[in-house]
Design a protein around this motif. Structure first.
Motif, PDB file in Angstrom:
ATOM      1  N   TYR A 136       0.654   3.960  -3.066  1.00 25.76           N
ATOM      2  CA  TYR A 136       0.355   5.360  -2.743  1.00 25.76           C
ATOM      3  C   TYR A 136       1.411   6.279  -3.354  1.00 25.76           C
ATOM      4  O   TYR A 136       1.077   7.292  -3.974  1.00 25.76           O
ATOM      5  N   GLN A 137       2.682   5.911  -3.199  1.00 27.34           N
ATOM      6  CA  GLN A 137       3.755   6.745  -3.754  1.00 27.34           C
ATOM      7  C   GLN A 137       3.704   6.794  -5.280  1.00 27.34           C
ATOM      8  O   GLN A 137       3.958   7.847  -5.875  1.00 27.34           O
ATOM      9  N   ILE A 138       3.381   5.686  -5.908  1.00 30.87           N
ATOM     10  CA  ILE A 138       3.265   5.658  -7.372  1.00 30.87           C
ATOM     11  C   ILE A 138       2.157   6.596  -7.826  1.00 30.87           C
ATOM     12  O   ILE A 138       2.350   7.436  -8.717  1.00 30.87           O
TER      13      ILE A 138
ATOM     14  N   HIS B 299      11.899   6.186  -1.324  1.00 33.57           N
ATOM     15  CA  HIS B 299      10.815   6.868  -2.034  1.00 33.57           C
ATOM     16  C   HIS B 299      10.865   6.493  -3.513  1.00 33.57           C
ATOM     17  O   HIS B 299      11.951   6.411  -4.102  1.00 33.57           O
ATOM     18  N   ILE B 300       9.710   6.296  -4.098  1.00 30.98           N
ATOM     19  CA  ILE B 300       9.651   5.985  -5.524  1.00 30.98           C
ATOM     20  C   ILE B 300       9.943   7.256  -6.310  1.00 30.98           C
ATOM     21  O   ILE B 300       9.283   8.275  -6.118  1.00 30.98           O
ATOM     22  N   ILE B 301      10.956   7.163  -7.183  1.00 30.95           N
ATOM     23  CA  ILE B 301      11.414   8.346  -7.918  1.00 30.95           C
ATOM     24  C   ILE B 301      11.278   8.195  -9.425  1.00 30.95           C
ATOM     25  O   ILE B 301      11.395   9.178 -10.158  1.00 30.95           O
TER      26      ILE B 301
ATOM     27  N   THR C 241       0.814  -1.221   0.000  1.00 28.81           N
ATOM     28  CA  THR C 241       0.000   0.000   0.000  1.00 28.81           C
ATOM     29  C   THR C 241       0.848   1.272   0.000  1.00 28.81           C
ATOM     30  O   THR C 241       0.481   2.245  -0.648  1.00 28.81           O
ATOM     31  N   LEU C 242       1.963   1.287   0.705  1.00 32.88           N
ATOM     32  CA  LEU C 242       2.811   2.480   0.714  1.00 32.88           C
ATOM     33  C   LEU C 242       3.377   2.744  -0.680  1.00 32.88           C
ATOM     34  O   LEU C 242       3.370   3.878  -1.159  1.00 32.88           O
TER      35      LEU C 242
END
Length: 155
Positions: free
Chosen positions: A22-24, A61-63, A18-19
């Motif tokens: 959410y970041q995507i 963090h997804i970058i 889920t995290l």
């Protein structure tokens, strides 16, 4: 924040925690809705059938992110790469090229008998051409942004 050499995660929708999802979605919204001032429905009910390729920073963090659509979503005709996005804070690192190269590799490995087609924002024509995509001559407006259809040419 320094990054290790690009390493990517490839997951089906139901494998993403889920995290991360959410970041995507937050990253896609930040770029496609806020930065490009484009009110559109990003959540298109295709994510559940797609493969999701992403890179995380050292602080988790997804970058960088891209969505790979299997041929089944195009009547078996082609694979598609879309929703290609890099966080604004990391664009100076030229992650977009490495991300697209990884997405092309994944698409070719997973669906070797299907060409790759993209819907490219027209201002990125040269970038996609440098990766091996050619313009099909199909131009259109999508959410008031000029786009074109491009197909990947294998050597």
């Amino acid at each position: 924040m320094p990054l290790k050499p690009p390493s990517y995660v490839l997951k089906q929708f139901d494998q993403i925690n889920t995290l991360d999802i959410y970041q995507i979605l937050k990253l896609r919204s930040a770029v496609f809705v806020s930065e490009q001032n484009c009110a559109y429905l990003d959540l298109d009910d295709i994510d559940q059938q797609a493969l999701h390729l992403f890179q995380k920073s050292d602080d988790n963090h997804i970058i960088a992110y891209a969505r790979i659509l299997p041929p089944a979503l195009s009547n078996g005709q082609f694979t598609s790469i879309g929703r290609v996005v890099v966080a604004q804070s990391h664009r100076q690192l030229k992650l977009g090229r490495a991300l697209m190269e990884a997405a092309i590799d994944q698409a070719q490995n997973l669906y070797p008998d299907h060409p790759i087609k993209i819907s490219a924002q027209t201002y990125l024509t040269r970038f996609y051409q440098s990766l091996g995509f050619i313009n099909t001559g199909v131009y259109y407006l999508e959410d008031d942004i000029p786009h074109q259809e491009m197909v990947y040419q294998t050597n």
